[in-house]
Scaffold this active site. Structure first.
Site, PDB file in Angstrom:
ATOM      1  N   ASP A   1      -1.460   6.698   6.368  1.00  0.00           N
ATOM      2  CA  ASP A   1      -1.488   5.482   6.984  1.00  0.00           C
ATOM      3  C   ASP A   1      -0.256   4.915   7.502  1.00  0.00           C
ATOM      4  OD1 ASP A   1      -2.423   3.055   7.915  1.00  0.00           O
ATOM      5  OD2 ASP A   1      -2.583   2.062   5.978  1.00  0.00           O
TER       6      ASP A   1
ATOM      7  N   ASN B   1      -3.568  12.328  -4.387  1.00  0.00           N
ATOM      8  CA  ASN B   1      -2.535  11.249  -3.956  1.00  0.00           C
ATOM      9  C   ASN B   1      -2.268  10.080  -5.107  1.00  0.00           C
ATOM     10  OD1 ASN B   1      -1.994  11.768  -0.796  1.00  0.00           O
ATOM     11  ND2 ASN B   1      -4.314  11.750  -1.109  1.00  0.00           N
TER      12      ASN B   1
ATOM     13  N   PHE C   1       0.812  -1.034  -0.059  1.00  0.00           N
ATOM     14  CA  PHE C   1       0.012  -0.081   0.119  1.00  0.00           C
ATOM     15  C   PHE C   1       0.840   1.055  -0.141  1.00  0.00           C
ATOM     16  CE2 PHE C   1      -3.234   3.041   1.237  1.00  0.00           C
ATOM     17  CZ  PHE C   1      -4.350   2.619   0.709  1.00  0.00           C
TER      18      PHE C   1
ATOM     19  N   PHE D   1     -11.121   8.109  -1.339  1.00  0.00           N
ATOM     20  CA  PHE D   1     -10.641   7.061  -0.784  1.00  0.00           C
ATOM     21  C   PHE D   1     -10.326   5.965  -1.905  1.00  0.00           C
ATOM     22  CE2 PHE D   1     -12.945   9.440   2.239  1.00  0.00           C
ATOM     23  CZ  PHE D   1     -12.401   9.342   3.416  1.00  0.00           C
TER      24      PHE D   1
END
Length: 349
Positions: free
Chosen positions: A80, A129, A27, A329
């Site tokens: 994250d 992003n 990720f 998201f």
């Protein structure tokens, strides 16, 4: 209120399963501010690569290194902890020589570059992003492949991800408890998280109900439309529907749904009646948002991942790359691909 896992799918419920975030390297998030440092000013922009560190922890460590108060270090968004992320931090260091930030050491972190800047980096002040995700143990390659092709054309629902609602839905539960009382919430972070969760849940509900009607991309009388990538909107009238539909089909215009709050929602007539009916049962959350003077706004119902590409490493492992605008998201893309065994709530926004 519909739980995130039960929200309506645009492409139908995925047939296969897969593993999201088997390790942090699966990720990868690279923040895109949309601008370059000014090269002068009282602030310093610092681009950091981190693995295993949450944003606030790194910001506090940077403040300690620079011998400034923690509130003097800001960032555009949380990233994250359990991922490999690149993001910018901003430190206010006026009237001082440029510190040697290459000497900043923190396990799991590396300073990539830094430069002076004129303005403070504020929350939300980013363009978007770039994501690189690896899905492992995919049980149905053909289904995922077709879904990726379909997403290129039709996009995905622009849902707020489960992480917006906290682990186990704790932020939404906090909002519901607050809505049922008049007890002031003094903690600013709790206030922000709970109000955001309340409004996001209502938005998700409206989009899910619209998807059930199968007209999420069909303009109806009174819809609030916005130019792709813009925040302002205008209301569709019956006389314009055919032309507006053409522009929606060309992805020039986006149909929006309400982010409920105080003031007018933005839609009119048929579209307004639909939105009000979709969240009619959620009177407490709506009243909370009005009571706390959270201004109503709009958000596009569909999300089109940009620069979407993918590469199958083998029949059960696929690497997926795409770019999303700020406020969107990655997990809302992933949920249209597979039934994941990863934990959405532990993925920061």
């Amino acid at each position: 209120m519909i739980e995130f896992d039960n929200l309506t799918y645009l492409h139908g419920k995925p047939q296969g399963t897969g593993l999201l975030k088997a390790n942090p390297e699966d990720f990868v998030v690279v923040e895109d501010l949309g601008f370059e440092p000014d090269g002068e000013g009282e602030h310093i922009l610092v681009r950091i690569l981190k693995n295993g560190c949450n944003t606030r922890f790194v910001a506090d460590a940077l403040a300690k290194f620079l011998k400034i108060h923690a509130r003097e270090v800001s960032f555009a968004g949380q990233k994250d902890k359990h991922a490999v992320t690149e993001q910018w931090l901003c430190a206010r260091v006026p009237g001082k020589e440029m510190p040697e930030l290459s000497a900043f050491q923190l396990e799991g972190c590396q300073v990539l570059e830094y430069a002076r800047h004129k303005r403070k980096l504020r929350l939300g002040a980013l363009k978007g992003n770039a994501f690189t995700l690896v899905l492992r143990e995919v049980s149905n390659r053909d289904d995922v492949e077709q879904r990726l092709i379909d997403i290129c054309v039709k996009g995905v629902p622009n849902y707020f991800g489960a992480q917006r609602f906290g682990i186990g839905g704790s932020n939404l539960q906090g909002a519901l408890r607050w809505a049922q009382t008049n007890t002031p919430v003094r903690d600013r972070n709790k206030r922000s998280f709970w109000l955001s969760a309340a409004r996001s849940a209502l938005f998700n509900q409206i989009v899910a109900e619209r998807l059930k009607k199968a007209d999420v991309n069909q303009v109806v009388d009174g819809d609030a439309l916005q130019l792709a990538g813009r925040g302002s909107w205008f209301v569709a009238t019956t006389e314009e529907l055919a032309e507006l539909q053409r522009r929606v089909n060309d992805k020039e215009l986006m149909i929006t749904a309400a982010l409920p709050g105080s003031g007018e929602w933005g839609t009119q007539r048929e579209a307004l009646a639909f939105e009000q009916a979709a969240v009619a049962a959620e009177t407490e959350l709506q009243a909370l948002l009005v009571r706390e003077k959270v201004e109503a706004a709009r958000r596009a119902m569909l999300l089109y991942p940009q620069q979407l590409s993918w590469n199958w490493w083998d029949d059960v492992t696929v690497e997926i790359r795409f770019w999303l605008p700020a406020g969107s998201f990655a997990t809302s893309v992933v949920r249209e691909l597979i039934n994941t065994t990863g934990d959405y709530a532990h993925i920061a926004e």
